[in-house]
Design an enzyme around this catalytic site. Structure first.
Site, short mmCIF file in Angstrom:
data_model
loop_
_atom_site.label_atom_id
_atom_site.label_comp_id
_atom_site.label_asym_id
_atom_site.label_seq_id
_atom_site.Cartn_x
_atom_site.Cartn_y
_atom_site.Cartn_z
N HIS A 110 0.13 -16.09 -21.84
CA HIS A 110 0.17 -16.44 -20.40
C HIS A 110 -1.56 -16.57 -20.36
O HIS A 110 -1.85 -17.38 -19.39
CB HIS A 110 0.54 -15.19 -19.79
CG HIS A 110 -0.54 -14.06 -19.71
ND1 HIS A 110 -0.01 -12.88 -20.41
CD2 HIS A 110 -1.54 -13.61 -18.96
CE1 HIS A 110 -0.92 -12.00 -20.30
NE2 HIS A 110 -1.99 -12.45 -19.30
N ASP A 152 4.59 -12.90 -25.54
CA ASP A 152 3.21 -13.11 -25.03
C ASP A 152 2.25 -12.85 -25.81
O ASP A 152 1.08 -12.42 -25.58
CB ASP A 152 3.14 -12.16 -23.88
CG ASP A 152 2.05 -12.66 -22.96
OD1 ASP A 152 1.60 -13.67 -22.85
OD2 ASP A 152 1.81 -11.44 -22.05
N ASN A 203 -9.04 -8.57 -18.76
CA ASN A 203 -8.91 -7.91 -20.01
C ASN A 203 -7.67 -8.52 -21.04
O ASN A 203 -7.39 -8.12 -22.16
CB ASN A 203 -8.57 -6.57 -19.97
CG ASN A 203 -9.97 -5.58 -19.58
OD1 ASN A 203 -10.18 -5.41 -18.80
ND2 ASN A 203 -10.68 -5.71 -20.99
N SER A 204 -6.86 -9.31 -20.22
CA SER A 204 -5.79 -10.01 -20.96
C SER A 204 -6.13 -10.56 -22.40
O SER A 204 -6.76 -11.22 -22.43
CB SER A 204 -4.85 -10.98 -20.22
OG SER A 204 -4.10 -10.19 -19.47
#
Length: 546
Positions: free
Chosen positions: A170, A200, A273-274
């Protein structure tokens, strides 16, 4: 927490029941994490008790992760992706609503539009609504207002000195351009090698004139609840931030996809932080930070990371071929609830209940049937239904696998040869929604268990758009105070089976109810068709909602 939300980093955020998942992107870029080579967490010197007074209390000193942070920070990168503009951005004012030059609102709307496309008046990154950078709703990808491009920011980590970088799917979804900023400030263009939306995960490639510091994979299966973990990233644009905590739980299902098996940690994880790494105390990557559960969008000590045991095989496939191939069984399944278990005479709630079998699928060829309960896959007992999709997907295509199946109260063994899942969503039974009582009563209707039922006539098929391949009795009214309404049965549903036997008239259903009561059953298991989708619904025979 009625308004708590689970956020994902970069752009998009998906919603959970009663709470939303917040992506960690939120306009802040994550900085690099651990460099190559494990770095053991250093124990801080214990409090000096040699010269302490006899009654002085001993002080516990927590471990220090300074060596881990120092060696691994160069492996973590910031990722910025730009989405192509769209004709109608969500931030545009309606036609005829332009602000006149010199209006007191002109500056306000200028800043508003600038923020929506990921910037501030001073040009520094800023989070968009709901933690996402400017762009689509909830920080999702999409063109900016007035046809301007939008930008998403997240994190990643280098896994190979040649420039391979792991991040969340994402973070780079629908990106026209992707750039990576190293910990030393070097900015490099990146190419998407491949991505996998169901898990993801995404793999990027950058070209560098010298080898890059790389992190190494650890084994998430060896980490236990209570062990120390460390996250490195770029929350809210604060690059190189290091946070520590413990592993709070394992195998969390946050309802983001069919393969959910997240690690939970209380290490501070925030927007931006993703895609960043989660390390064990030895400096090995055991997870990819992906989402947080939060009422505010900031960390409240509930973060989720994709375990390395799930991520590494996916990344290896992306590295080798740019796409992921998964095993395919060809069944639609649902969870075995205590009521379903009781109606089937099962001792526990383990296994996956088959609601339908796809034609020409491996399951159909192997003889699997609707109503079977798959209790073990390839010798591994299924404690929960959600284990089956992961096991099937991770098994080699073309492999012969034994299944243990409960059929008619007896255990049987079925051998199946797995096929390949072809760009199809994982089929899982969906629970129905309950609706307000409605009525469409035909002649010959009868009442049972809070339902009014009628035989399927051509008129009812047309009224409720019921296919010719569906047989059973149709629900024409639901008592709003009944257990049937609570369990989600609604007007137009078709009861295909009751007690694992076909029904074609309301009298058939009454007979099945009587038979179940004679057998001492507390619930009757019904197979219900809605819009062509099948699911099992257990209804208590005493009418109590429980």
């Amino acid at each position: 927490m009625p308004h708590a939300s689970l956020r994902r980093s970069p752009h998009t955020s998906r919603h959970l029941p009663a709470a939303a998942l917040c992506a960690l992107l939120a306009g802040a870029v994550l900085s690099p994490a651990l460099p190559a080579g494990p770095a053991a967490a250093q124990e801080a010197p214990a409090a000096n008790t040699v010269n302490a007074a006899p009654n002085a209390s001993r002080t516990y000193a927590p471990p220090s992760f300074r060596d881990l942070a120092r060696t691994q920070v160069d492996t973590v990168v910031n990722i910025s992706s730009t989405q192509a503009p769209q004709a109608s951005g969500g931030g545009r004012l309606p036609e005829g609503m332009d602000v006149p030059p010199g209006s007191p609102l002109e500056e306000f709307f200028r800043e508003f539009r600038n923020r929506q496309r990921g910037g501030q008046p001073n040009g520094t990154p800023e989070s968009g609504p709901n933690g996402g950078p400017g762009g689509g709703p909830n920080g999702g990808p999409g063109g900016g207002p007035g046809g301007l491009p939008s930008t998403a920011l997240g994190s990643g980590f280098i896994i190979d000195p040649s420039g391979l970088i792991v991040t969340n799917s994402h973070v780079v979804a629908d990106a026209a351009e992707i750039s990576v900023t190293l910990h030393n400030g070097t900015r490099l263009p990146a190419k998407l090698v491949g991505s996998d939306a169901p898990t993801d995960l995404a793999l990027l490639k950058v070209e560098s004139d010298k080898p890059l510091a790389a992190a190494h994979w650890g084994d998430s299966e060896t980490v236990e609840v209570g062990d120390w973990v460390v996250a490195i990233g770029n929350p809210f644009g604060l690059g190189g931030s290091v946070t520590a905590g413990i592993l709070s739980a394992r195998a969390r299902d946050i309802q983001q996809g069919p393969y959910d098996e997240y690690l939970q940690t209380d290490a501070a994880i925030n927007r931006g932080n993703s895609g960043g790494p989660l390390y064990d105390a030895g400096g090995a990557v055991i997870g990819i930070n992906t989402a947080i559960y939060s009422p505010t969008g900031g960390s409240v000590g509930i973060g989720f990371a994709i375990p390395s045991s799930l991520a590494k095989p996916i990344i290896d496939q992306l590295k080798d071929g740019g796409k992921v191939r998964r095993g395919w069984l060809g069944v639609q399944v649902q969870r075995v609830t205590p009521d379903i278990a009781e109606s089937l005479g099962m001792d526990g709630t383990g296994g996956a209940l088959v609601t339908s079998v796809s034609p020409d699928s491996p399951a159909a060829s192997a003889g699997l049937r609707q109503g079977d309960v798959i209790t073990a896959f390839n010798g591994k007992p299924l404690e929960q239904m959600r284990e089956l999709p992961r096991l099937v997907a991770s098994t080699e295509i073309g492999r012969d696998v034994p299944l243990s199946v409960l059929r008619g109260g007896k255990q049987e063994s079925v051998q199946v040869t797995l096929g390949e899942l072809r760009n199809e969503p994982q089929q899982l039974a969906m629970s129905g929604s309950s609706g307000a009582p409605r009525s469409a009563q035909p002649e010959e209707s009868k009442s049972a268990l809070g339902l009014k039922l009628a035989p399927l006539t051509p008129g009812l098929r047309e009224t409720f758009s019921i296919g010719e391949d569906v047989d059973g009795v149709v629900v024409t009214e639901v008592d709003g105070d009944s257990v049937a309404s609570q369990r989600g049965l609604d007007l137009g549903d078709v009861i295909v089976e009751a007690g694992q036997e076909p029904v074609s008239t309301p009298a058939d259903l009454e007979s099945r109810i009587a038979k179940a009561k004679e057998q001492g059953r507390k619930t009757l298991l019904m197979l219900v068709s809605r819009g062509g989708d099948l699911r099992y619904v257990p209804l208590p025979l005493d009418g109590n909602k429980g």
